[in-house]
Scaffold this motif. Structure first.
Motif: not given
Ligand SMILES: Nc1nc2c(ncn2[C@@H]2O[C@H](COP(=O)(O)OP(=O)(O)O)[C@@H](O)[C@H]2O)c(=O)[nH]1
Ligand SMILES: [Mg+2]
Length: 205
Positions: A150-174
């Motif tokens: 709730d501390k972020l706007s909808q746009g920033k929130r989605s961007a942050e989720v995407l960023k974290v997903k991208k950062a964790l993708a190389p781990l190839n894990a569940d």
């Protein structure tokens, strides 16, 4: 196939253990919640179980040094792990509960899923990454819950989720990533469904 439905709202406090020897017998299924102090772990537990006072919302960061156990019935438990990364705590104390955290993660057979809570404004700090990397190496499924969304706007929130997903993708894990707000109850349904799936998984041979 199991036809059981899991209701996290059935959670009742069982015990606070200073180390793993004081925990209930290591059988059944546990889903553990971990995160830096102040990440919103107690609030998230209260939200997901729909119980305002379940995990006491600590006003003093770093005071929740114990492993808190909440039974939800049928040999299933939610585990509130000691918060990590809080600087203003004597080193000896820190060592003690970091040891309890490490022992729990390494030795607990009933641990079947790990929720890693991170403030959406400051995710993936070193200790968070260590924990997620460890879970990936141990084939333990992870839900990265990005709290206080709730501390972020909808746009920033989605961007942050995407960023974290991208950062964790190389781990190839569940690893699943979900924005979450205890205040607005955002992401509650999604988080609940992932956690309940872990509880319903068939035991391995
Ligand atoms: N705005 C907002 N604040 C939150 C949210 N969740 C927790 N907080 C606040 O963050 C602080 C730490 O929360 P707490 O649940 O005690 O964190 P813990 O140390 O990880 O257990 C408290 O002041 C909470 O009120 C949320 O979803 N939105
Ligand atoms: Mg807490």
């Amino acid at each position: 196939m199991s036809s059981t439905t899991i209701h996290l709202s059935k959670a009742t406090f069982t015990i606070s253990a200073p180390d793993i020897r004081r925990l209930p017998e290591d059988s059944g299924i546990e889903v553990a919640f971990a995160g830096r102090s102040n990440a919103g772990k107690s609030s998230a537990l209260n939200t997901l179980t729909n119980q305002k006072g379940l995990a006491r919302i600590s006003k003093t960061p770093g005071r929740t040094q114990l492993i808190n156990v909440f039974e939800i019935g049928d040999n299933k438990r939610l585990i509130d792990l000691p918060g990590y990364g809080f600087a203003k705590v004597p080193l000896e104390m820190k060592k003690k509960w970091q040891k309890a955290l490490g022992e729990y993660l390494e030795k607990r057979e009933s641990l079947k899923g790990l929720v890693v809570l991170m403030d959406i404004r400051h995710p993936l700090k070193d200790l968070d990454m260590d924990l997620i990397q460890w879970a990936a190496d141990s084939d333990l499924p992870v839900l990265a819950l990005l709290t206080k969304s709730d501390k972020l706007s909808q746009g920033k929130r989605s961007a942050e989720v995407l960023k974290v997903k991208k950062a964790l993708a190389p781990l190839n894990a569940d690893i699943k990533v979900q924005a979450f707000s205890s205040l607005k109850r955002t992401g509650e349904e999604q988080a609940n469904s992932i956690i309940c799936d872990w509880f319903l998984e068939e035991p391995e041979e």
